[in-house]
Design a protein around this motif. Structure first.
Motif, mmCIF file in Angstrom:
data_model
loop_
_atom_site.group_PDB
_atom_site.id
_atom_site.type_symbol
_atom_site.label_atom_id
_atom_site.label_comp_id
_atom_site.label_asym_id
_atom_site.label_seq_id
_atom_site.Cartn_x
_atom_site.Cartn_y
_atom_site.Cartn_z
ATOM 1 N N ASP A 151 0.699 -16.246 3.502
ATOM 2 C CA ASP A 151 -0.577 -15.972 4.152
ATOM 3 C C ASP A 151 -0.614 -14.566 4.736
ATOM 4 O OD1 ASP A 151 -1.703 -18.444 3.608
ATOM 5 O OD2 ASP A 151 -1.070 -19.343 5.502
ATOM 6 N N ILE A 152 0.501 -14.137 5.288
ATOM 7 C CA ILE A 152 0.571 -12.798 5.893
ATOM 8 C C ILE A 152 0.453 -11.724 4.819
ATOM 9 C CG2 ILE A 152 1.912 -11.286 7.387
ATOM 10 C CD1 ILE A 152 0.852 -13.956 8.650
ATOM 11 N N ASP A 153 1.084 -11.960 3.672
ATOM 12 C CA ASP A 153 0.963 -11.012 2.561
ATOM 13 C C ASP A 153 -0.488 -10.865 2.115
ATOM 14 O OD1 ASP A 153 3.670 -10.637 2.597
ATOM 15 O OD2 ASP A 153 4.083 -11.682 0.713
ATOM 16 N N LEU A 154 -1.209 -11.987 2.039
ATOM 17 C CA LEU A 154 -2.618 -11.936 1.628
ATOM 18 C C LEU A 154 -3.460 -11.184 2.653
ATOM 19 C CD1 LEU A 154 -3.113 -15.519 0.181
ATOM 20 C CD2 LEU A 154 -3.134 -13.372 -1.102
ATOM 21 N N ALA A 155 -3.195 -11.425 3.933
ATOM 22 C CA ALA A 155 -3.940 -10.724 4.980
ATOM 23 C C ALA A 155 -3.703 -9.220 4.896
ATOM 24 C CB ALA A 155 -3.527 -11.256 6.352
ATOM 25 N N ARG A 156 -2.472 -8.831 4.653
ATOM 26 C CA ARG A 156 -2.157 -7.402 4.551
ATOM 27 C C ARG A 156 -2.764 -6.789 3.283
ATOM 28 N NH1 ARG A 156 0.695 -5.867 8.669
ATOM 29 N NH2 ARG A 156 2.180 -7.254 9.717
ATOM 30 N N LEU A 157 -2.880 -7.580 2.231
ATOM 31 C CA LEU A 157 -3.547 -7.087 1.030
ATOM 32 C C LEU A 157 -5.019 -6.800 1.316
ATOM 33 C CD1 LEU A 157 -3.623 -6.466 -2.001
ATOM 34 C CD2 LEU A 157 -4.045 -8.904 -2.398
ATOM 35 N N LEU A 158 -5.670 -7.670 2.091
ATOM 36 C CA LEU A 158 -7.064 -7.440 2.467
ATOM 37 C C LEU A 158 -7.190 -6.150 3.278
ATOM 38 C CD1 LEU A 158 -8.104 -11.074 3.486
ATOM 39 C CD2 LEU A 158 -8.851 -9.830 1.443
ATOM 40 N N ASP B 30 -6.788 1.109 2.949
ATOM 41 C CA ASP B 30 -5.639 1.733 2.311
ATOM 42 C C ASP B 30 -4.437 1.745 3.253
ATOM 43 O OD1 ASP B 30 -4.439 2.813 0.060
ATOM 44 O OD2 ASP B 30 -4.795 4.884 0.686
ATOM 45 N N ASP B 31 -4.368 0.705 4.109
ATOM 46 C CA ASP B 31 -3.276 0.595 5.082
ATOM 47 C C ASP B 31 -3.069 -0.884 5.405
ATOM 48 O OD1 ASP B 31 -1.519 0.616 7.207
ATOM 49 O OD2 ASP B 31 -2.552 2.197 8.323
ATOM 50 N N PRO B 32 -1.975 -1.490 4.920
ATOM 51 C CA PRO B 32 -1.748 -2.912 5.144
ATOM 52 C C PRO B 32 -1.494 -3.283 6.599
ATOM 53 C CG PRO B 32 0.194 -1.901 4.179
ATOM 54 C CD PRO B 32 -0.888 -0.858 4.138
ATOM 55 N N ASN B 33 -1.267 -2.293 7.448
ATOM 56 C CA ASN B 33 -0.975 -2.561 8.855
ATOM 57 C C ASN B 33 -2.226 -2.597 9.737
ATOM 58 O OD1 ASN B 33 1.920 -2.697 8.584
ATOM 59 N ND2 ASN B 33 1.867 -0.471 8.258
ATOM 60 N N LYS B 34 -3.388 -2.270 9.152
ATOM 61 C CA LYS B 34 -4.612 -2.287 9.962
ATOM 62 C C LYS B 34 -5.192 -3.697 10.006
ATOM 63 C CE LYS B 34 -5.973 2.538 9.922
ATOM 64 N NZ LYS B 34 -7.075 3.505 9.719
ATOM 65 N N VAL B 35 -4.361 -4.620 10.505
ATOM 66 C CA VAL B 35 -4.763 -6.002 10.643
ATOM 67 C C VAL B 35 -4.253 -6.521 11.980
ATOM 68 C CG1 VAL B 35 -2.733 -6.721 9.313
ATOM 69 C CG2 VAL B 35 -4.578 -8.327 9.666
ATOM 70 N N MET C 289 -5.297 -11.639 -11.200
ATOM 71 C CA MET C 289 -5.544 -11.358 -12.614
ATOM 72 C C MET C 289 -5.617 -9.872 -12.961
ATOM 73 S SD MET C 289 -5.783 -14.494 -13.667
ATOM 74 C CE MET C 289 -6.294 -14.238 -15.354
ATOM 75 N N GLY C 290 -5.648 -8.995 -11.951
ATOM 76 C CA GLY C 290 -5.946 -7.604 -12.250
ATOM 77 C C GLY C 290 -5.068 -6.583 -11.552
ATOM 78 N N VAL C 291 -5.697 -5.624 -10.884
ATOM 79 C CA VAL C 291 -5.003 -4.422 -10.423
ATOM 80 C C VAL C 291 -3.888 -4.681 -9.425
ATOM 81 C CG1 VAL C 291 -6.932 -2.866 -10.896
ATOM 82 C CG2 VAL C 291 -6.808 -4.038 -8.681
ATOM 83 N N ASP C 292 -3.981 -5.745 -8.648
ATOM 84 C CA ASP C 292 -2.947 -6.016 -7.649
ATOM 85 C C ASP C 292 -2.048 -7.190 -8.045
ATOM 86 O OD1 ASP C 292 -3.371 -4.043 -5.545
ATOM 87 O OD2 ASP C 292 -5.312 -5.014 -5.232
ATOM 88 N N PHE C 293 -1.975 -7.469 -9.347
ATOM 89 C CA PHE C 293 -1.171 -8.599 -9.800
ATOM 90 C C PHE C 293 0.302 -8.452 -9.420
ATOM 91 C CE2 PHE C 293 1.689 -10.407 -13.005
ATOM 92 C CZ PHE C 293 1.417 -11.760 -12.818
ATOM 93 N N ASP C 294 0.854 -7.250 -9.531
ATOM 94 C CA ASP C 294 2.275 -7.061 -9.213
ATOM 95 C C ASP C 294 2.572 -7.455 -7.772
ATOM 96 O OD1 ASP C 294 2.756 -6.213 -11.764
ATOM 97 O OD2 ASP C 294 2.862 -4.077 -11.272
ATOM 98 N N TYR C 295 1.668 -7.121 -6.860
ATOM 99 C CA TYR C 295 1.831 -7.462 -5.440
ATOM 100 C C TYR C 295 1.803 -8.982 -5.266
ATOM 101 C CZ TYR C 295 0.717 -7.636 -0.409
ATOM 102 O OH TYR C 295 0.720 -7.901 0.942
ATOM 103 N N PHE C 296 0.823 -9.625 -5.884
ATOM 104 C CA PHE C 296 0.652 -11.066 -5.770
ATOM 105 C C PHE C 296 1.842 -11.795 -6.395
ATOM 106 C CE2 PHE C 296 -1.287 -15.187 -6.924
ATOM 107 C CZ PHE C 296 -1.910 -15.519 -5.722
ATOM 108 N N ALA C 297 2.260 -11.358 -7.559
ATOM 109 C CA ALA C 297 3.383 -11.989 -8.253
ATOM 110 C C ALA C 297 4.674 -11.850 -7.451
ATOM 111 C CB ALA C 297 3.553 -11.372 -9.640
ATOM 112 N N ALA C 298 4.861 -10.712 -6.807
ATOM 113 C CA ALA C 298 6.066 -10.508 -5.988
ATOM 114 C C ALA C 298 6.081 -11.478 -4.808
ATOM 115 C CB ALA C 298 6.124 -9.063 -5.494
ATOM 116 N N SER C 299 4.931 -11.740 -4.221
ATOM 117 C CA SER C 299 4.857 -12.695 -3.104
ATOM 118 C C SER C 299 5.178 -14.104 -3.570
ATOM 119 C CB SER C 299 3.462 -12.658 -2.471
ATOM 120 O OG SER C 299 3.247 -11.446 -1.793
#
Length: 298
Positions: A80-87, A93-98, A267-277
């Motif tokens: 869940d935290i990974d998804l929030a940081r992706l948003l 353009d900064d995963p820490n602005k959450v 399915m697209g541009v951020d698949f590598d991030y999602f797959a790693a999680s």
């Protein structure tokens, strides 16, 4: 799986009712209003509000690995935290602005309705009742219960072997009024042993006092990640339910934007991030989406 949550949190709320004042404004007096005053006001999307604020506010938890929990460094981590940081990364353009607002499961819907948070990313099961109160994003995980066994030294390592064992097998799980019902949906003849905690259930499995440990599949996969080679998945899961994020109703721009981020992560541009999680938290290797015609529309 949050099946024991307070049923009151699932009751319908009158989110879409028109008050007396609203009805009056829609009556005869409106006929004499200036043409400009009769034009509907365009609702300001939360997407714009968040961009101007400069940070995303996310409701989540801190005690349920592999979804949301504190690591040894005290920082939040999990799927869940990974998804929030992706948003946040997609917004700024900064995963820490959450900003994370830690809350119990019973606070998820109230925190959205009162605008305490922008979105809930907290292993929330999609149900028709909740969908009357919030709007769900597309699901990012299909949960279910499954069985974990010892990879070595136990009597059984596959679901078919457990099923063939009939009344000779014992399944352990957390104390729950539904425990026997859930076990017997898959193994009608099995004996059932209830334990007060996940640790106690795991100890019983390690001591071979039970033949398998029934748990949410995500929790089971997390345990397997912590002790590689010690445990094995039975290969069978049941009682499926979908996990999704939730937003306050009535803002299609915000909901569509979040869905776009999630879909392109799957399915697209951020698949590598999602797959790693998925690999990190569940040990699941996701297949790379095929290039060419989008198979999700096939």
């Amino acid at each position: 799986m949050d099946q024991n949550e307070d049923k009151a949190s699932l009751e319908r709320r009158g989110l879409f009712g028109m008050g007396a004042a609203g009805a009056a404004l829609g009556g005869a007096a409106a006929l004499f209003a200036p043409r400009g005053a009769m034009a509907q006001t365009v609702t300001r999307s939360k997407l714009q509000t968040i961009k101007e604020r400069g940070r995303l506010i996310v409701g989540t938890g801190s005690t349920n690995p592999p979804w949301h929990f504190e690591g040894a460094d005290g920082k939040l981590q999990g799927m869940d935290i990974d998804l929030a940081r992706l948003l946040a990364k997609s917004l700024f353009d900064d995963p820490n602005k959450v900003e994370f607002v830690l809350q119990g499961s019973d606070a998820r819907i109230p925190s959205l309705i009162t605008d305490k948070v922008d979105i809930v990313v907290q292993w929330m099961t999609v149900t028709p009742g909740r969908a009357q109160q919030v709007e769900f994003t597309i699901p990012y995980y299909r949960e279910g219960v499954s069985l974990m066994m010892l990879a070595r030294g136990g009597k059984y390592t596959k679901f078919d072997e457990l099923k063939a064992g009939g009344a000779n097998i014992t399944i352990g799980g957390m104390q729950n009024v539904f425990l026997e019902e859930w076990v017997r949906k898959a193994l009608p003849q099995a004996k059932v042993d209830a334990f007060e905690s996940p640790d106690a259930t795991l100890q019983a499995l390690n001591a071979r006092r039970i033949d398998a440990y029934m748990a949410d599949q995500s929790a089971m996969r997390w345990l397997m990640q912590q002790a590689p080679g010690r445990f094995v998945d039975s290969g069978y899961g049941w009682m499926p339910n979908s996990y999704a994020s939730a937003v306050k109703p009535g803002d299609p721009v915000w909901l569509n934007w979040v869905n776009t981020v999630y879909k392109e992560a799957m399915m697209g541009v951020d698949f590598d991030y999602f797959a790693a999680s998925y690999k990190k938290w569940f040990g699941i290797e996701l297949p790379t989406p095929k290039v060419g015609f989008p198979t999700e529309f096939a």
